[in-house]
Scaffold this motif. Structure first.
Motif, PDB file in Angstrom:
ATOM      1  N   SER A 199       1.028  -1.272   0.058  1.00 25.80           N
ATOM      2  CA  SER A 199       0.109   0.001  -0.117  1.00 25.80           C
ATOM      3  C   SER A 199       0.987   1.216   0.087  1.00 25.80           C
ATOM      4  CB  SER A 199      -0.863   0.028   1.227  1.00 25.80           C
ATOM      5  OG  SER A 199      -1.854   0.834   1.021  1.00 25.80           O
TER       6      SER A 199
ATOM      7  N   PHE B 137      -3.418   1.969   4.655  1.00 22.75           N
ATOM      8  CA  PHE B 137      -4.531   1.489   4.079  1.00 22.75           C
ATOM      9  C   PHE B 137      -5.571   2.125   4.733  1.00 22.75           C
ATOM     10  CE2 PHE B 137      -8.468  -1.037   4.555  1.00 22.75           C
ATOM     11  CZ  PHE B 137      -9.160  -0.861   3.279  1.00 22.75           C
TER      12      PHE B 137
ATOM     13  N   ARG C  49      -7.656  -1.671  -3.879  1.00 22.73           N
ATOM     14  CA  ARG C  49      -6.305  -1.764  -3.809  1.00 22.73           C
ATOM     15  C   ARG C  49      -5.825  -3.179  -4.113  1.00 22.73           C
ATOM     16  NH1 ARG C  49      -2.101  -0.145  -4.811  1.00 22.73           N
ATOM     17  NH2 ARG C  49      -0.545  -1.252  -3.940  1.00 22.73           N
TER      18      ARG C  49
END
Lengths: 382, 382
Positions: A107, A111, A325
């Motif tokens: 990420s 996140f 994501r």
């Protein structure tokens, strides 16, 4: 190859194609079927742009729009002043963070539950769209275009939707998974019922298409019924007509077409999957929806540390942000993200083994339908 | 109204009727279909008597026998010297005793797991019959009668079954729930495949009839395929033929016929049930089998104190003994026993609202099939 609804909807084949992708909608409509755009992922402005594009493509041929109007939503989510994200419990955010860590999903920033989905939008916008007020905005936009059908994918079409559609002269369709829902939807003003069996992709009930369709046809007659669930070739289309449906409503079959915007990793999973590789899970939206089995569904549904899915629309909000994501990480080659990636699809995924143009799918279905009915005529005459 | 298998099996309609009741088998065969007797509940001597009775009734018309030969059974149960009952853990016996106490099921003597079922037999006999050696005894008896088909309801037909049937000139049928099983069954020598969808009663897989049948037809061609699951009227029969099946295999629809020996309490439950009132549960046999939802399935599948189902045949042994007692108590009016009582049935139970003679069911199906195919011809020509 015509049923009564062909005349009513101005189409050559009684084949309705549900897709979130405008290219599929336009391709099917241009091939003589009826494309229906799933609008849930769009803001009113985006939807307006998509429909304008379709208008230019189909040049007066008929198409429709599908909105998600949940009949029963988490009450906390209907307060227009509240930020939906605030209603997601810590334990659920933690579980998603745990999955990201366990599967090594990178990420670029920390996140955040409900982070931007495939279409640029805030999580709150996405959540609101599946509330009554959110859906109304999409309905208004849709009815400003020359659509031939507006569909309610989940739950009874609200009075405002029926009234606005009536005023615009646009028929209303409603998806149902039980006889009781069909009765209720017709009572609420639906002009067309889509009877969807448990084998379908997305939100489904428990009763199979084979069992559901004849019961719904008998219950709502003379309201016409489309069959959905388990229909991706001409023999299945012939079977649906044999059950008494006036036509079919297909979704999954378009996901592996050339035009579909299905992410490549998910498309490859679909092309490789058998009909055993789907599951009805609450892990994407909060309501049971059939999708590819993946580490995502297994963790939410089976892991002892899973907190269980939240109600709709909260789970949708949490899941779509995380899966956006995950999807990006999967496409960039992260193996853990590839295990997690999935998407809604029906049991017909086992038949989808080749990428084809949507137009070719339509023509092949109609040709096989023709062959199947000829074979049946021979059987009957013998 | 004929398909190729009509000539091959000497029948007028491609309608195969599975039933544990000899009267249903004889009635369907006499009406022009093909009755198949489910033999699992019988000892070899009982089966011999039942088949002799059918022989006298059908006077040379074709019928068949279905045996249950599990491909995978609990190894401990295959030791011929062991008493199967000894393998049932105390915790499972205790749970059944708890259910009897909770639902106030009376017992004229202390409840014994595996106590006599509907047919007078010892629990050990019942258990052995679903092992390979047990099934072989039934196969020998069946092949001494003029049967036109022998079917394996579960798992690949064992070599001994195929060899004996071949020697007797009797075709072998096998029920399958996946494409992979179909491939394996044909490899093992099956002459006819019954592709059974998840909506069917009894042991089923997860894939629906609509999705399964075309895939199985394509996989095993030119071996003929019957469709099973979700078929109880002529439109559903037409749909099965449209999917590419050469005929249909129906079980549930006979359970509410006049001839069926279905216990009155269960028959009334079936007549009142909707298509939502079934569940795939391991609680009767140890393998997932669709049946009426009842307190029995709910307690085994959902109660926190449930020890979970045993493997087959142990669960079958435990459950059938208990359910025989529950059935007797239910028929004598005990309310708790009525809550527990259930039986195998498919989702078509929602269509079964009236008791009819089996012959009438056959004729109505064929007439509706004819109407459905005529409607389809019109659609194709339009």
């Amino acid at each position: 190859m015509r049923t009564e609804i062909c005349d009513r909807f101005g189409i050559e084949f009684p084949l309705f194609a549900f897709s979130h992708c405008r290219d599929v909608v336009a391709a099917v409509t241009k091939a003589g079927g009826f494309g229906v755009l799933g609008a849930v992922a769009y803001s009113p402005e985006q939807l307006d742009r998509e429909l304008s594009w379709i208008d230019r493509q189909v040049r007066g041929r008929p198409y429709g729009v599908d909105v998600l109007v949940p009949g029963k939503i988490d009450e906390s989510a209907s307060d227009p002043g509240a930020r939906l994200l605030d209603f997601i419990p810590e334990v659920h955010r933690d579980f998603v963070a745990h999955l990201f860590a366990k599967y090594g999903v990178s990420s670029d920033r920390t996140f955040t539950a409900g982070q931007a989905g495939p279409h640029p939008t805030t999580a709150d916008e996405l959540g609101r769209r599946v509330t009554h007020s959110g859906a109304t905005g999409l309905i208004d936009v849709a009815l400003r275009h020359p659509i031939g059908l507006i569909a309610s994918a989940l739950g009874t079409p609200p009075p405002v939707m029926v009234e606005k559609a009536r005023a615009a002269g646009v028929p209303v369709a409603a998806l149902v998974g039980t006889v009781e829902h069909a009765r209720r939807q017709v009572g609420a003003g639906a002009d067309l019922i889509v009877a969807q069996g448990t084998e379908a992709g997305g939100h489904t009930g428990e009763v199979s298409t084979m069992v559901l369709v004849p019961q719904v046809v008998d219950t709502v007659a003379p309201v016409p019924v489309l069959a959905a669930g388990g229909i991706a070739n001409g023999r299945q289309m012939a079977a649906a007509l044999a059950l008494g449906a006036e036509g079919v409503w297909c979704g999954s079959v378009w996901l592996t077409t050339e035009e579909a915007e299905t992410p490549p990793v998910v498309k490859r999973k679909m092309l490789a999957a058998t009909s055993l590789d789907t599951v009805r899970s609450r892990s994407r939206t909060g309501k049971p929806a059939r999708q590819l089995v993946s580490a995502w569904t297994k963790e939410w549904d089976e892991a002892t540390e899973s907190p269980g899915a939240l109600p709709m629309p909260l789970q949708m909000l949490l899941a779509e942000g995380a899966l956006a994501r995950i999807g990006a990480a999967a496409e960039s080659g992260e193996p853990g993200a590839r295990e997690l990636a999935n998407y809604f699809v029906g049991q017909v995924v086992g038949q989808l083994n080749q990428v084809k143009p949507a137009r070719q799918v339509v023509y092949e279905m109609i040709e096989e339908l023709s062959t199947a009915t000829e074979r049946m005529s021979k059987i009957t005459r013998a």
